[in-house]
Design an enzyme around this catalytic site. Structure first.
Site, PDB file in Angstrom:
ATOM      1  N   ASN A 199      58.929  48.713  49.520  1.00 44.95           N
ATOM      2  CA  ASN A 199      59.127  47.551  50.384  1.00 44.95           C
ATOM      3  C   ASN A 199      58.509  46.294  49.770  1.00 44.95           C
ATOM      4  O   ASN A 199      57.495  46.367  49.077  1.00 44.95           O
ATOM      5  CB  ASN A 199      58.509  47.801  51.772  1.00 44.95           C
ATOM      6  CG  ASN A 199      59.150  49.011  52.452  1.00 44.95           C
ATOM      7  OD1 ASN A 199      60.260  49.418  52.084  1.00 44.95           O
ATOM      8  ND2 ASN A 199      58.455  49.602  53.393  1.00 44.95           N
TER       9      ASN A 199
ATOM     10  N   HIS B  37      58.945  47.299  43.978  1.00 47.64           N
ATOM     11  CA  HIS B  37      60.007  46.287  43.930  1.00 47.64           C
ATOM     12  C   HIS B  37      59.471  44.882  44.157  1.00 47.64           C
ATOM     13  O   HIS B  37      60.205  43.993  44.569  1.00 47.64           O
ATOM     14  CB  HIS B  37      61.107  46.636  44.946  1.00 47.64           C
ATOM     15  CG  HIS B  37      61.758  47.946  44.653  1.00 47.64           C
ATOM     16  ND1 HIS B  37      62.339  48.731  45.625  1.00 47.64           N
ATOM     17  CD2 HIS B  37      61.879  48.646  43.495  1.00 47.64           C
ATOM     18  CE1 HIS B  37      62.810  49.842  45.065  1.00 47.64           C
ATOM     19  NE2 HIS B  37      62.533  49.814  43.775  1.00 47.64           N
TER      20      HIS B  37
ATOM     21  N   CYS C 249      58.560  31.068  38.405  1.00 50.45           N
ATOM     22  CA  CYS C 249      59.654  30.340  37.760  1.00 50.45           C
ATOM     23  C   CYS C 249      60.633  31.332  37.146  1.00 50.45           C
ATOM     24  O   CYS C 249      60.224  32.275  36.477  1.00 50.45           O
ATOM     25  CB  CYS C 249      59.092  29.442  36.652  1.00 50.45           C
ATOM     26  SG  CYS C 249      60.388  28.671  35.698  1.00 50.45           S
TER      27      CYS C 249
ATOM     28  N   CYS D 191      60.226  30.314  32.956  1.00 49.32           N
ATOM     29  CA  CYS D 191      58.983  30.517  32.201  1.00 49.32           C
ATOM     30  C   CYS D 191      58.034  31.485  32.903  1.00 49.32           C
ATOM     31  O   CYS D 191      56.987  31.825  32.362  1.00 49.32           O
ATOM     32  CB  CYS D 191      58.292  29.171  31.952  1.00 49.32           C
ATOM     33  SG  CYS D 191      57.527  28.481  33.429  1.00 49.32           S
TER      34      CYS D 191
ATOM     35  N   ASN E 246      61.734  61.225  58.102  1.00 55.31           N
ATOM     36  CA  ASN E 246      62.960  60.439  58.233  1.00 55.31           C
ATOM     37  C   ASN E 246      63.750  61.022  59.405  1.00 55.31           C
ATOM     38  O   ASN E 246      63.906  62.242  59.468  1.00 55.31           O
ATOM     39  CB  ASN E 246      63.776  60.554  56.929  1.00 55.31           C
ATOM     40  CG  ASN E 246      64.852  59.511  56.838  1.00 55.31           C
ATOM     41  OD1 ASN E 246      65.469  59.152  57.861  1.00 55.31           O
ATOM     42  ND2 ASN E 246      65.076  58.984  55.649  1.00 55.31           N
TER      43      ASN E 246
END
Ligand code: BV8
Ligand code: ZN
Length: 264
Positions: free
Chosen positions: A117, A134, A142, A145, A237
Site C-alpha cells: 500500500n 510500491h 522530480c 532529476c 481475505n
C-alpha cells in the site's frame, strides 16, 4: 508452488491450533495489500465495484507513459487519493498489527510489516513499516532529476469525484514535472525495500498475507519464500486470492476482524 499438494485449511475464524501456532512464533512477517485499508474506506484496486481501477484502469493512470501523456490527469488522481487517505483513519486491522508488533518487540521477538500500500495507515496506527514495496503517495520527487519535493498536503475532498485536473508542480532545480513517489507499472521496486522484505519473510516463523489479491508482481511472490523454511502461511481475505493455493490456512473474513483475533 505449483504441483505441491498442500492441505489448505479454510477457516471462518481463528482456531485454537492456529492461535497456538501464532503465539509460538518469535518472528512474524506480515504482507499487507489494499484489502487491509478497505475497512478504513480506501477503495481497493479491483475487488469492490467502487475500486479505483474500475473507474480508472491502471493502464490509464499508474504508468510512466500515462504521466508523460497526461501529467495533469495522473497528478490530480494521486492528489485526490492522498486527500481521501488523509480524511480516513486506520481500522482495527491496522491497530491489531501495531499492538502485536509492540508486544513482540517487548518479548524479544519481531513482527515485520511489509506493505504494497502507498497509504500511511499502518504508521498512523502506531506501527513501524519495514518496507513500502510500491512507495508512498505522500512522497514526491522530480520526474527527471529525482530531487525530492516537499509539498503542502492537498485540500481536495476525497469523498467526491476528482476535481478538474491541475498541472503538477515543477522541480526547483531542473524545471521538470514533480511526480508521485510511488512505483508505477513497468517500474522497478525499490531494491533495498524488496531485499529487506525478502529477508524478513525468509527468516519468519509465521507469514501472514492480509488483504491482497496476489496479482501484482513481484510482491505477490514474496510469500513463496516462506516455503524455503516451511514457515506456515496464513492468508486473511474474505475471498480466494491468486495465492490462496500456497497457503496453509485461509482465514476467510475481513482483516478488521481476523487480525485482532490472531493478535490476541
Ligand atoms: C515490475 C503504486 C518490471 C501505484 C502499484 C503484464 C503486462 C504488464 C506488466 C505485467 C504483466 N504481468 C506482470 C507484470 C508486471 C506488473 C504486474 O504485476 N501487473 C499485474 C497487473 C499483472 N508489475 C509491475 O509492473 C511492477 N514492476 O514488474 O517491473 C521490471 C522488471 C525489470 C526491470 C524493469 C522493470 C510494479 C508493480 C507496482 C505497481 N504499483 N501501486 C498506485 O498505487 O497507484 S500496485 C497497486 O496494485 C497497489 O499498490 C496494490 O499493491 C496493487 C493491488 O493489489 P492489492 O494490494 O492486492 O489490491 P487488490 O485490489 O488487487 O486486492 C485487494 C484484496 O483485498 C482482494 O483480494 C480483496 O478480496 C481483499 N479484501 C477486500 N476487503 C478486505 C480484503 N481483505 C481483507 N479485509 C478486507 N476487509
Ligand atoms: Zn528536477
Amino acid at each position: 508452488a505449483p504441483g505441491t499438494l498442500r492441505n489448505v485449511q479454510v477457516l471462518s475464524g481463528v482456531t485454537d491450533e492456529l492461535a497456538a501456532l501464532v503465539r509460538s512464533a518469535s518472528r512474524v512477517a506480515v504482507l499487507s495489500g489494499a484489502g487491509i485499508s478497505a475497512e478504513s474506506g480506501v477503495p481497493t484496486f479491483r475487488e469492490s465495484q467502487t475500486g479505483l481501477w474500475e473507474e480508472f484502469s491502471a493502464e490509464d493512470l499508474a504508468t510512466p507513459e500515462a504521466f508523460q501523456h497526461a501529467p495533469a490527469l495522473v497528478w490530480t488522481w494521486y492528489r485526490w487519493r492522498q486527500s481521501l487517505i488523509q480524511q480516513v483513519a486506520p481500522n482495527p486491522g491496522h491497530a491489531a498489527l501495531a499492538r502485536w508488533q509492540r508486544g513482540m518487540a517487548g518479548a524479544g521477538g519481531v513482527l515485520s510489516i511489509i506493505t504494497q500500500n502507498v497509504d500511511d495507515l499502518h504508521e498512523r496506527a502506531g506501527a513501524e513499516v519495514l518496507a513500502h514495496l510500491h512507495g508512498s503517495i505522500f512522497e514526491h520527487r522530480c520526474a527527471e532529476c529525482g530531487k525530492p519535493a516537499e509539498l503542502p498536503p492537498p485540500d481536495y475532498d476525497g469523498f467526491t469525484a476528482p476535481p478538474e485536473p491541475e498541472q503538477p508542480p515543477t522541480c526547483a532545480c531542473c524545471g521538470a514535472f514533480v511526480r508521485p513517489g510511488v512505483v508505477w507499472f513497468g517500474e522497478m521496486l525499490p531494491m533495498e525495500a524488496f531485499e529487506a522484505a525478502s529477508a524478513a519473510v525468509r527468516s519468519a516463523d509465521v507469514v501472514i498475507v492480509a488483504g491482497t489479491s496476489g496479482i501484482v508482481q513481484p510482491a505477490a511472490s514474496l510469500p513463496l519464500l516462506a516455503l524455503e523454511r516451511g514457515a506456515p502461511l496464513i492468508e486473511v481475505n474474505p475471498v480466494e486470492s491468486d495465492i490462496s493455493e500456497v497457503m496453509d490456512f485461509c482465514l476467510r473474513g475481513p482483516a478488521g476482524e481476523m487480525l485482532p483475533a490472531l493478535a490476541a
